[in-house]
Design an enzyme around this catalytic site. Structure first.
Site, mmCIF file in Angstrom:
data_model
loop_
_atom_site.group_PDB
_atom_site.id
_atom_site.type_symbol
_atom_site.label_atom_id
_atom_site.label_comp_id
_atom_site.label_asym_id
_atom_site.label_seq_id
_atom_site.Cartn_x
_atom_site.Cartn_y
_atom_site.Cartn_z
ATOM 1 C CG ASN A 46 4.648 8.737 10.072
ATOM 2 O OD1 ASN A 46 4.691 9.380 9.041
ATOM 3 N ND2 ASN A 46 4.880 9.271 11.255
ATOM 4 C CD GLU A 47 4.724 3.545 7.843
ATOM 5 O OE1 GLU A 47 5.090 3.794 6.686
ATOM 6 O OE2 GLU A 47 5.166 4.142 8.839
ATOM 7 C CB THR A 48 -2.080 1.321 11.219
ATOM 8 O OG1 THR A 48 -2.234 2.588 11.878
ATOM 9 C CG2 THR A 48 -2.869 0.274 11.991
#
Length: 299
Positions: A46-48
């Site tokens: 979902n996020e890096t």
């Protein structure tokens, strides 16, 4: 092609693969915006998050979904801070600041009862905007019916750094029936078509938790559901203080559970304190290293 080391951490859990996964890239200053976006897409979480040097704080963090950059992400902050601390990038600092597109935010590190790292993250001041769309259409977009929505609490957009639609639900059993159609969100969320959707209820699986939630991504993000959300939990705590407690409390401590319907089991601790104008919002959580990923990008 060049190879980039991405560290996989799970946030809001002491157990690998039970929290919310985030990719973390250290010493990311040489990377271009396009390269960061390519890495986030290939990692697929979902996020890096990308840790960079900062001229105004101790460290700068940028956050990318597989589809776009976002101003702030709670679980990726937990992951990044845990990595920076355990790998010695912060020295022995336990209080410092991070530069984000949501502002400069203070961070504190402590040690929990089981020797886990507990990270306290201050979020931006909460903002709320009325939802004026169709309750019926919104319920249908989640695979529910309008009677599943709570009648006593308002549906509002909220932000402590990232906008989400806070949707109060009557019963816990409704969450297992949710089958969101993310593609319909922009048409229903006319005031903020890029917002995510965050249904919650006051019934919980864990007797020690006070709120249960799920978090469904905007269709532009390249993901469908966020297993355990830090920023949304923070603004949900401020929502609780304002709309459920009606502003009649000076301080509020909550445990938010999330992820049970999709095989996760995360916890976010939320601390809300009233100030002269609004509320101060802090979230407390932990993160655990899972494994190292090597990602190849053009260059």
């Amino acid at each position: 092609m060049k190879s980039i080391s991405v560290y996989h951490f799970d946030a809001f859990s002491k157990e690998p693969n039970k929290g919310n996964p985030a990719g973390v890239v250290f010493n990311a200053d040489p990377l271009s915006d396009e390269e960061m976006q390519e890495i986030a897409l290939k990692v697929g979480f979902n996020e890096t998050a990308f840790a960079l040097n900062s001229e105004v704080a101790d460290v700068r963090i940028r956050y990318f979904t597989p589809g776009h950059e976002t101003n702030l992400c709670g679980h990726a902050t937990m992951a990044t801070v845990c990595g920076l601390y355990t790998k010695g990038f912060l020295g022995d600092k336990k209080e410092f600041t991070i530069e984000t597109k949501a502002g400069i935010l203070p961070i504190k590190i402590a040690t929990g009862a089981s020797n886990e790292i507990l990270i306290t993250m201050r979020q931006a001041s909460p903002q709320f905007v009325e939802f004026k769309g169709s309750r019926k259409d919104l319920a249908h977009s989640l695979g529910l019916v309008e009677s599943d929505l709570h009648e006593d609490f308002p549906i509002v957009y909220g932000s402590t750094g990232a906008w989400t639609l806070i949707v109060p639900i009557q019963k816990l059993e409704s969450f297992n029936r949710m089958t969101p159609n993310n593609k319909t969100f922009p048409e229903i969320l006319k005031e903020m078509p890029t917002a995510s959707v965050h249904p919650f209820c006051l019934e919980t699986f864990d007797v020690n938790a006070q709120m249960h939630a799920r978090h469904f991504s905007a269709p532009y993000s390249g993901t469908l559901e966020d297993p355990v959300t830090g920023t949304a939990s923070g603004v949900m705590g401020a929502y609780c203080a304002r709309y459920i407690k009606h502003g009649q409390i000076d301080e509020l401590n909550l445990i938010v559970e999330q992820g049970q319907e999709i095989g996760k089991d995360g916890r976010v601790m939320v601390h809300i304190s009233k100030n002269a104008d609004s509320y101060d919002v802090e979230i407390i959580g932990t993160a655990i290293f899972v494994k190292n990923l090597d990602v190849s990008i053009e260059g």
